[in-house]
Design a protein around this motif. Sequence first.
Motif, PDB file in Angstrom:
ATOM      1  N   GLY A 142     -13.405  11.584  30.910  1.00 23.15           N
ATOM      2  CA  GLY A 142     -12.093  11.184  30.412  1.00 23.15           C
ATOM      3  C   GLY A 142     -12.099  10.575  29.026  1.00 23.15           C
ATOM      4  N   LYS A 143     -13.192  10.764  28.281  1.00 24.35           N
ATOM      5  CA  LYS A 143     -13.237  10.202  26.928  1.00 24.35           C
ATOM      6  C   LYS A 143     -13.366  11.332  25.911  1.00 24.35           C
ATOM      7  CE  LYS A 143     -14.778   5.667  28.145  1.00 24.35           C
ATOM      8  NZ  LYS A 143     -15.198   5.777  29.571  1.00 24.35           N
ATOM      9  N   GLU A 144     -12.804  11.114  24.725  1.00 24.57           N
ATOM     10  CA  GLU A 144     -12.871  12.135  23.689  1.00 24.57           C
ATOM     11  C   GLU A 144     -14.235  12.151  23.004  1.00 24.57           C
ATOM     12  OE1 GLU A 144     -11.255  14.813  22.321  1.00 24.57           O
ATOM     13  OE2 GLU A 144     -10.314  14.562  24.282  1.00 24.57           O
ATOM     14  N   ARG A 145     -14.749  10.937  22.745  1.00 25.82           N
ATOM     15  CA  ARG A 145     -15.972  10.800  21.945  1.00 25.82           C
ATOM     16  C   ARG A 145     -17.015  10.010  22.705  1.00 25.82           C
ATOM     17  NH1 ARG A 145     -15.397  13.883  19.134  1.00 25.82           N
ATOM     18  NH2 ARG A 145     -13.827  14.370  17.588  1.00 25.82           N
ATOM     19  N   HIS A 146     -18.253  10.405  22.494  1.00 20.97           N
ATOM     20  CA  HIS A 146     -19.373   9.634  23.014  1.00 20.97           C
ATOM     21  C   HIS A 146     -19.448   8.314  22.250  1.00 20.97           C
ATOM     22  CE1 HIS A 146     -23.021   9.102  25.211  1.00 20.97           C
ATOM     23  NE2 HIS A 146     -23.826   9.214  24.179  1.00 20.97           N
ATOM     24  N   LEU A 147     -19.863   7.259  22.917  1.00 17.58           N
ATOM     25  CA  LEU A 147     -20.019   5.938  22.290  1.00 17.58           C
ATOM     26  C   LEU A 147     -21.077   6.023  21.187  1.00 17.58           C
ATOM     27  CD1 LEU A 147     -18.554   3.376  23.389  1.00 17.58           C
ATOM     28  CD2 LEU A 147     -20.631   2.838  24.657  1.00 17.58           C
TER      29      LEU A 147
ATOM     30  N   SER B 101     -15.297   5.959  47.162  1.00 14.94           N
ATOM     31  CA  SER B 101     -13.931   5.603  46.790  1.00 14.94           C
ATOM     32  C   SER B 101     -13.482   6.329  45.538  1.00 14.94           C
ATOM     33  CB  SER B 101     -13.869   4.091  46.539  1.00 14.94           C
ATOM     34  OG  SER B 101     -12.637   3.744  45.953  1.00 14.94           O
ATOM     35  N   THR B 102     -12.232   6.777  45.557  1.00 14.92           N
ATOM     36  CA  THR B 102     -11.669   7.416  44.370  1.00 14.92           C
ATOM     37  C   THR B 102     -11.178   6.389  43.353  1.00 14.92           C
ATOM     38  OG1 THR B 102      -9.547   7.525  45.512  1.00 14.92           O
ATOM     39  CG2 THR B 102     -10.922   9.500  45.570  1.00 14.92           C
ATOM     40  N   THR B 103     -11.082   5.141  43.768  1.00 12.57           N
ATOM     41  CA  THR B 103     -10.557   4.118  42.857  1.00 12.57           C
ATOM     42  C   THR B 103     -11.623   3.656  41.871  1.00 12.57           C
ATOM     43  OG1 THR B 103      -9.081   3.413  44.631  1.00 12.57           O
ATOM     44  CG2 THR B 103      -9.316   1.908  42.773  1.00 12.57           C
ATOM     45  N   TYR B 104     -12.878   3.617  42.311  1.00 13.07           N
ATOM     46  CA  TYR B 104     -13.952   3.074  41.470  1.00 13.07           C
ATOM     47  C   TYR B 104     -15.070   4.072  41.200  1.00 13.07           C
ATOM     48  CZ  TYR B 104     -11.382  -1.114  42.424  1.00 13.07           C
ATOM     49  OH  TYR B 104     -10.370  -2.031  42.515  1.00 13.07           O
ATOM     50  N   ASN B 105     -14.700   5.348  41.114  1.00 11.63           N
ATOM     51  CA  ASN B 105     -15.703   6.343  40.777  1.00 11.63           C
ATOM     52  C   ASN B 105     -15.107   7.339  39.797  1.00 11.63           C
ATOM     53  OD1 ASN B 105     -18.295   6.022  42.299  1.00 11.63           O
ATOM     54  ND2 ASN B 105     -16.898   5.920  44.039  1.00 11.63           N
ATOM     55  N   GLU B 106     -15.945   8.248  39.334  1.00 10.42           N
ATOM     56  CA  GLU B 106     -15.532   9.306  38.430  1.00 10.42           C
ATOM     57  C   GLU B 106     -15.740  10.644  39.131  1.00 10.42           C
ATOM     58  OE1 GLU B 106     -14.352   9.411  35.349  1.00 10.42           O
ATOM     59  OE2 GLU B 106     -14.365   7.245  34.947  1.00 10.42           O
ATOM     60  N   PRO B 107     -14.798  11.583  39.006  1.00 10.95           N
ATOM     61  CA  PRO B 107     -14.922  12.873  39.696  1.00 10.95           C
ATOM     62  C   PRO B 107     -16.222  13.622  39.371  1.00 10.95           C
ATOM     63  CG  PRO B 107     -12.758  12.676  38.666  1.00 10.95           C
ATOM     64  CD  PRO B 107     -13.526  11.456  38.275  1.00 10.95           C
ATOM     65  N   TYR B 108     -16.661  13.521  38.120  1.00 14.60           N
ATOM     66  CA  TYR B 108     -17.860  14.289  37.775  1.00 14.60           C
ATOM     67  C   TYR B 108     -19.065  13.826  38.598  1.00 14.60           C
ATOM     68  CZ  TYR B 108     -20.557  17.515  34.930  1.00 14.60           C
ATOM     69  OH  TYR B 108     -21.314  18.589  34.521  1.00 14.60           O
ATOM     70  N   GLU B 154      -2.102   7.956  44.226  1.00 12.19           N
ATOM     71  CA  GLU B 154      -1.824   8.868  43.121  1.00 12.19           C
ATOM     72  C   GLU B 154      -3.139   9.277  42.446  1.00 12.19           C
ATOM     73  OE1 GLU B 154       2.115   7.592  41.036  1.00 12.19           O
ATOM     74  OE2 GLU B 154       0.606   7.846  39.445  1.00 12.19           O
ATOM     75  N   ARG B 155      -3.950   8.274  42.166  1.00 11.52           N
ATOM     76  CA  ARG B 155      -5.256   8.553  41.564  1.00 11.52           C
ATOM     77  C   ARG B 155      -6.123   9.390  42.510  1.00 11.52           C
ATOM     78  NH1 ARG B 155      -9.336   6.622  37.697  1.00 11.52           N
ATOM     79  NH2 ARG B 155     -11.307   7.007  38.735  1.00 11.52           N
ATOM     80  N   ALA B 156      -6.054   9.086  43.793  1.00 11.73           N
ATOM     81  CA  ALA B 156      -6.869   9.821  44.773  1.00 11.73           C
ATOM     82  C   ALA B 156      -6.521  11.314  44.768  1.00 11.73           C
ATOM     83  CB  ALA B 156      -6.689   9.238  46.169  1.00 11.73           C
ATOM     84  N   HIS B 157      -5.229  11.628  44.713  1.00  8.88           N
ATOM     85  CA  HIS B 157      -4.827  13.039  44.634  1.00  8.88           C
ATOM     86  C   HIS B 157      -5.427  13.697  43.404  1.00  8.88           C
ATOM     87  CE1 HIS B 157      -1.965  13.813  47.909  1.00  8.88           C
ATOM     88  NE2 HIS B 157      -1.561  12.553  47.795  1.00  8.88           N
ATOM     89  N   GLU B 158      -5.279  13.037  42.270  1.00 10.27           N
ATOM     90  CA  GLU B 158      -5.828  13.614  41.033  1.00 10.27           C
ATOM     91  C   GLU B 158      -7.339  13.793  41.139  1.00 10.27           C
ATOM     92  OE1 GLU B 158      -4.790  11.514  37.499  1.00 10.27           O
ATOM     93  OE2 GLU B 158      -2.627  11.767  37.782  1.00 10.27           O
ATOM     94  N   HIS B 199      -4.152   9.587  35.674  1.00  7.87           N
ATOM     95  CA  HIS B 199      -5.164   8.543  35.879  1.00  7.87           C
ATOM     96  C   HIS B 199      -6.544   8.921  35.379  1.00  7.87           C
ATOM     97  CE1 HIS B 199      -2.622   6.008  38.491  1.00  7.87           C
ATOM     98  NE2 HIS B 199      -2.068   7.159  38.829  1.00  7.87           N
ATOM     99  N   LEU B 200      -6.818  10.196  35.289  1.00 11.09           N
ATOM    100  CA  LEU B 200      -8.165  10.610  34.911  1.00 11.09           C
ATOM    101  C   LEU B 200      -8.153  12.031  34.363  1.00 11.09           C
ATOM    102  CD1 LEU B 200      -8.998  12.621  37.475  1.00 11.09           C
ATOM    103  CD2 LEU B 200      -9.353  10.435  38.587  1.00 11.09           C
ATOM    104  N   SER B 201      -9.202  12.341  33.626  1.00 11.60           N
ATOM    105  CA  SER B 201      -9.362  13.725  33.185  1.00 11.60           C
ATOM    106  C   SER B 201     -10.840  14.075  33.164  1.00 11.60           C
ATOM    107  CB  SER B 201      -8.726  13.929  31.803  1.00 11.60           C
ATOM    108  OG  SER B 201      -9.418  13.190  30.835  1.00 11.60           O
ATOM    109  N   VAL B 202     -11.111  15.360  33.331  1.00 15.26           N
ATOM    110  CA  VAL B 202     -12.499  15.809  33.343  1.00 15.26           C
ATOM    111  C   VAL B 202     -12.540  17.257  32.835  1.00 15.26           C
ATOM    112  CG1 VAL B 202     -12.309  16.330  35.818  1.00 15.26           C
ATOM    113  CG2 VAL B 202     -14.566  16.186  34.779  1.00 15.26           C
TER     114      VAL B 202
END
Lengths: 446, 446
Positions: A142-147, B101-108, B154-158, B199-202
Amino acid sequence: MSAAEQGRRQLHLNLFMLSTGHHEASWRHRDASPQLAADFRYYKRMAQLAEQAKMDSIFIAEKYRLNKMTKYRVIPQLEAFTMQAALAAVTEKIGLTATASTTYNEPYHIARKFASLDHISGGRAAWNIVTSTGDATARNFGKERHLDHSLRYERAHEFVEAAVRLWTGWAEDALLIDQEAGLYADMSRIKAADYEGKHLSVAGPLNLPRSPQAVPVLVQAGSSEDGRSFAARWAELVFTAQPSIESAIAFYADLKGRLKAWGRNKEQLKILPGLIPFIGDSEAEAKEKERELNELSVSDYGLYNLSALLQTDLSDCPLDGPLPYERLPAPEQVQGQQARFQLYVNLAREEKLSIRELIIRTAGGRGHFTVAGTPIQIADTMQRWLEAGAADGFNLMPPLLPSGLDDFVSKVVPELQNRGIYRTEYSGNTLREHLGLTGMSAPQPV
Amino acid sequence: MSAAEQGRRQLHLNLFMLSTGHHEASWRHRDASPQLAADFRYYKRMAQLAEQAKMDSIFIAEKYRLNKMTKYRVIPQLEAFTMQAALAAVTEKIGLTATASTTYNEPYHIARKFASLDHISGGRAAWNIVTSTGDATARNFGKERHLDHSLRYERAHEFVEAAVRLWTGWAEDALLIDQEAGLYADMSRIKAADYEGKHLSVAGPLNLPRSPQAVPVLVQAGSSEDGRSFAARWAELVFTAQPSIESAIAFYADLKGRLKAWGRNKEQLKILPGLIPFIGDSEAEAKEKERELNELSVSDYGLYNLSALLQTDLSDCPLDGPLPYERLPAPEQVQGQQARFQLYVNLAREEKLSIRELIIRTAGGRGHFTVAGTPIQIADTMQRWLEAGAADGFNLMPPLLPSGLDDFVSKVVPELQNRGIYRTEYSGNTLREHLGLTGMSAPQPV
Ligand SMILES: Cc1cc2nc3c(=O)[nH]c(=O)nc-3n(C[C@H](O)[C@H](O)[C@H](O)COP(=O)(O)O)c2cc1C
Ligand SMILES: Cc1cc2nc3c(=O)[nH]c(=O)nc-3n(C[C@H](O)[C@H](O)[C@H](O)COP(=O)(O)O)c2cc1C
């Protein structure tokens, strides 16, 4: 310790386990099994063999993006931590090093997962701390740029400090387990982490009693100035790519010299340069193995790679003809790897190499030390590095797997053992014991 | 399928593996081994036993904070995913459900780890999707407050949509593995996820070929309106706490009725209510086992719990005396669990219970269905639920482990098998096959 081992400096050996091997063309070799690259049994067998050979640990790399080269070569596939957790259940003694990035993770998850791995494995967990590279990785989170590089390392310092606080929060005697009184834990012996940094914060405490090693062995492979100073503070095991014994001696002296500033002594950090051995019953046979793999690099992949480096599309050039010098950009126009551009062009020009020959000559070890020889010659080299202060051991990177590991275990390991510079039995149970790091405290927050 | 199984509805069984068992006082029992709560071998034995009993899957819960009750009771300890990865290496057939948990993790990360588990286990991975609770969890991830309930979902669905896109990005025929031509993958058969939500993008694609199940079995246990509509869209397996057959029938009808709106049929989601069985050779023996565990709840822990619920410090009250009614707050002043406050106070008053008796009466199943009886009686109950449309099977939650599992496997399982309502052999290899979900497509992004 055997009689031969008495008083001699001992080599530490880590197996860098990588699908079909470390040579970029390994997967094309007739002895490779690229269709097993995501098959757990394939790795399980290698891990158990490394354990039979009494190696200190197995290392698995980890990246969070699809490799651009996936069209042309098998890329590490199974997630490193998942694999090490599975291997923990089918091995007994060997250390298990999984890679995870401080840039795209949270300390609580890393602390909880590695502590769990340390419990499950009985004290064999290690964490290779990386900061990741590239915007393609950032976009998977979800980030555009690497840190930026220095911010990455700033975050890494905070991350490890927070994780160490989580790991050390439970005192050894925190568990009462008093069934009669109905008291499970002494809460006064469980401390919060209460870490607040610039990049991250974590309250704690961890929801897991102290694990056998408390803190997993901290591993690192950064080579920049920031990377080395990070290693000096935290790392107990360092992997490094060194093309020659001279560069390895310089790196070794530099890194060990940095420990004092952190109140650490030279035994608290072990340095393992990468070693890519081609093993033959004669030197000629070994060199033939190397040549054979290098030649397999000539394919779309080799051309693609070379085109990218030279920033020139070579796909229409005859492989046995020269580089199209007139179409190459001027060195100062090259974005990215300028030094490598110059090196390749000069090499081709001076030695009048065809494109095919240039690909073959440059296909090798990605900067890691490569040696082709008999088991005796390879053992000689390893011993020389050990005794010259170039290495505390090696990160073994067989060019072709599994056969390169089989050969190393059956031919080179006995030779090292005969010389008394490599163990014939494990003397302890935990990875910190294998590495001779016990008696010294694990890294602590300052 | 055996002759007895022909044409009969089949029970699905999941083992909810939880340290010393599901009764809060289980760890104090003489047959419990609370000192093994972080010992992998303890869980490995139970997992292998569940597999011998041909259960569909093993479930492990996961929370990201220290339980407030740690002073008084052993709390789930080893991280769920780490444990399931390790169990994958020492089991062959049984499904492996880890909570994340979908609240404190990243989909990737979730996609990569569960796909790796699915590869390693040969298609046995499942993900119990939770959204976590409480600000204490938030503070372990650098946040002050937990996300609001509806935003969490909402975040969980995404999150799940993004993960499914990552998992399904590699076509089945994406791997060429053409050693001759030097072509490993057909990049046109590997799609990016390109998911952009609120809430998130990947970006993707995932760096791992399609796993045996492609998408791990999606499991869920939400009970709120948001939770149920989430389940209707995504879940293939639902755990639920139902105190009675009547409430279970209502829940079952409600949830199955919601599937149509998502173009799904009733067979695509299996509902397993929790079952806490006390097993005795006579009904009296079973009830005695239950009473014995309930009595062990009388301790600082029981008092602490009751004090918290009643918002009144009971530590100075005689255990065999009545509640100090005059000191209790008025029901409308109670923060939090008002309904439960009233229930407890009314029960104590009407039945003239001492504090000790009140603790014993309320120590049980945390809302899950509890049954004490002979193996025949327990099998009767299970069959009744199955045939009444209250359940597709059960989430087995033995009050005391490992003995409660041993008894269930040796006494109840053969009875279910004799009746032809539970398998005697696995007919497939993947968890989706065990659950009868094959032939139907895994959840897809819309
Ligand atoms: C043997 C070895 C293994 C490495 N493994 C990984 C890895 O798994 N994942 C990763 O992101 N970087 C890996 N790296 C890269 C290093 O962590 C580091 O980023 C790199 O050497 C550049 O140094 P710097 O970070 O100090 O700039 C590895 C490096 C070496 C030498
Ligand atoms: C059998 C069962 C197991 C559960 N396991 C977990 C878990 O491991 N972690 C967690 O955070 N929540 C767990 N929950 C809680 C549910 O995911 C859910 O949050 C809860 O039932 C409240 O429903 P709601 O989220 O729709 O409000 C579990 C619930 C049940 C019934």
